[in-house]
Design a protein around this motif. Structure first.
Motif, PDB file in Angstrom:
ATOM      1  N   ASN A  64       0.806  -1.219   0.000  1.00  0.00           N
ATOM      2  CA  ASN A  64       0.000   0.000   0.000  1.00  0.00           C
ATOM      3  C   ASN A  64       0.842   1.274   0.000  1.00  0.00           C
ATOM      4  OD1 ASN A  64      -2.492  -1.238  -0.108  1.00  0.00           O
ATOM      5  ND2 ASN A  64      -2.658  -1.390   2.102  1.00  0.00           N
ATOM      6  N   GLU A  88      -7.107   3.076   3.609  1.00  0.00           N
ATOM      7  CA  GLU A  88      -8.453   2.557   3.371  1.00  0.00           C
ATOM      8  C   GLU A  88      -9.229   2.697   4.670  1.00  0.00           C
ATOM      9  OE1 GLU A  88      -8.918  -0.755   0.584  1.00  0.00           O
ATOM     10  OE2 GLU A  88      -6.748  -1.064   0.839  1.00  0.00           O
ATOM     11  N   ASP A  89     -10.298   3.470   4.616  1.00  0.00           N
ATOM     12  CA  ASP A  89     -11.093   3.757   5.806  1.00  0.00           C
ATOM     13  C   ASP A  89     -12.565   3.702   5.416  1.00  0.00           C
ATOM     14  OD1 ASP A  89     -12.397   4.776   8.039  1.00  0.00           O
ATOM     15  OD2 ASP A  89     -10.920   6.358   8.382  1.00  0.00           O
ATOM     16  N   ARG A  90     -13.232   2.634   5.785  1.00  0.00           N
ATOM     17  CA  ARG A  90     -14.635   2.419   5.410  1.00  0.00           C
ATOM     18  C   ARG A  90     -15.590   3.405   6.087  1.00  0.00           C
ATOM     19  NH1 ARG A  90     -13.355   0.416   1.012  1.00  0.00           N
ATOM     20  NH2 ARG A  90     -12.258  -1.540   1.084  1.00  0.00           N
ATOM     21  N   GLN A  95     -13.367   6.373   0.676  1.00  0.00           N
ATOM     22  CA  GLN A  95     -12.860   5.252   1.470  1.00  0.00           C
ATOM     23  C   GLN A  95     -11.430   4.862   1.139  1.00  0.00           C
ATOM     24  OE1 GLN A  95     -15.791   2.124   1.197  1.00  0.00           O
ATOM     25  NE2 GLN A  95     -17.289   3.331   2.325  1.00  0.00           N
ATOM     26  N   ARG A  96     -10.912   5.320   0.023  1.00  0.00           N
ATOM     27  CA  ARG A  96      -9.529   5.032  -0.358  1.00  0.00           C
ATOM     28  C   ARG A  96      -8.879   6.332  -0.821  1.00  0.00           C
ATOM     29  NH1 ARG A  96      -8.935   1.124  -4.712  1.00  0.00           N
ATOM     30  NH2 ARG A  96      -7.029   0.421  -3.714  1.00  0.00           N
ATOM     31  N   ILE A 131      -7.047   5.456  -7.545  1.00  0.00           N
ATOM     32  CA  ILE A 131      -7.074   6.434  -6.447  1.00  0.00           C
ATOM     33  C   ILE A 131      -6.976   7.833  -7.049  1.00  0.00           C
ATOM     34  CG2 ILE A 131      -5.991   7.168  -4.288  1.00  0.00           C
ATOM     35  CD1 ILE A 131      -7.007   4.206  -4.354  1.00  0.00           C
TER      36      ILE A 131
END
Length: 166
Positions: A64, A88-90, A95-96, A131
């Motif tokens: 990553n 990555e954070d839902r 989120q990315r 991204i």
């Protein structure tokens, strides 16, 4: 091979574990530059400095993360670096996104387009992975950083505050 605005021939390539000493040197220079720009910045201790080689080694081994180095082709020496890390954070609407962690250009190569080439290459490589949102932090009163990020279309949207209360 790429040419900067000043005509310097540069090569940009992904950093490898063999480049860790160069990354450490540049990160230490970046830290000193930030501390000089704003003496109130929270400073790292010796433990952090000692841990930098392992930090960069781990980072380079992480799929990553992406580290890039810029080399002056004629001199064969590294003159700049940048590190990007996919987050990555839902729980976020986006989120990315990529956090650009470190950016350094040696003093003799500033204002010549090296940073733009390097950061744009980092962005291009992450855009190939789908991204398109990028974030970074810089120190208030680091006028070079402020001008660079504005020129690259980054917009300041948050300030971080520090208080030392007795």
């Amino acid at each position: 091979m790429l040419e900067t605005e000043s005509g310097t021939n540069c090569i940009i390539r992904k950093a490898t574990k063999d480049d860790v000493p160069v990354l450490v040197r540049m990160r230490l220079m970046l830290q000193l530059h930030m501390e000089t720009a704003n003496e109130r910045i929270l400073k790292h201790n010796e433990t952090w400095k000692v841990g930098l080689p392992q930090f960069y080694s781990d980072l380079i081994g992480n799929s990553n993360s992406l580290g890039l180095l810029v080399f002056d082709n004629e001199k064969g020496q590294a003159v700049g670096m940048t590190i990007g890390q996919l987050i990555e954070d839902r729980e976020m609407e986006v989120q990315r996104y990529v956090k650009i962690n470190d950016v350094w250009v040696d003093e003799d190569y500033r204002r010549k387009g090296v940073c733009s080439l390097m950061v744009n290459k980092l962005i291009e490589l992450y855009k190939e992975r789908g991204i398109n949102t990028f974030t970074l932090n810089y120190v208030i009163d680091n006028l070079e950083a402020e001008a660079t990020w504005r020129a690259l279309e980054f917009e300041p949207i948050i300030k971080s505050c520090v208080a030392t209360i007795s």
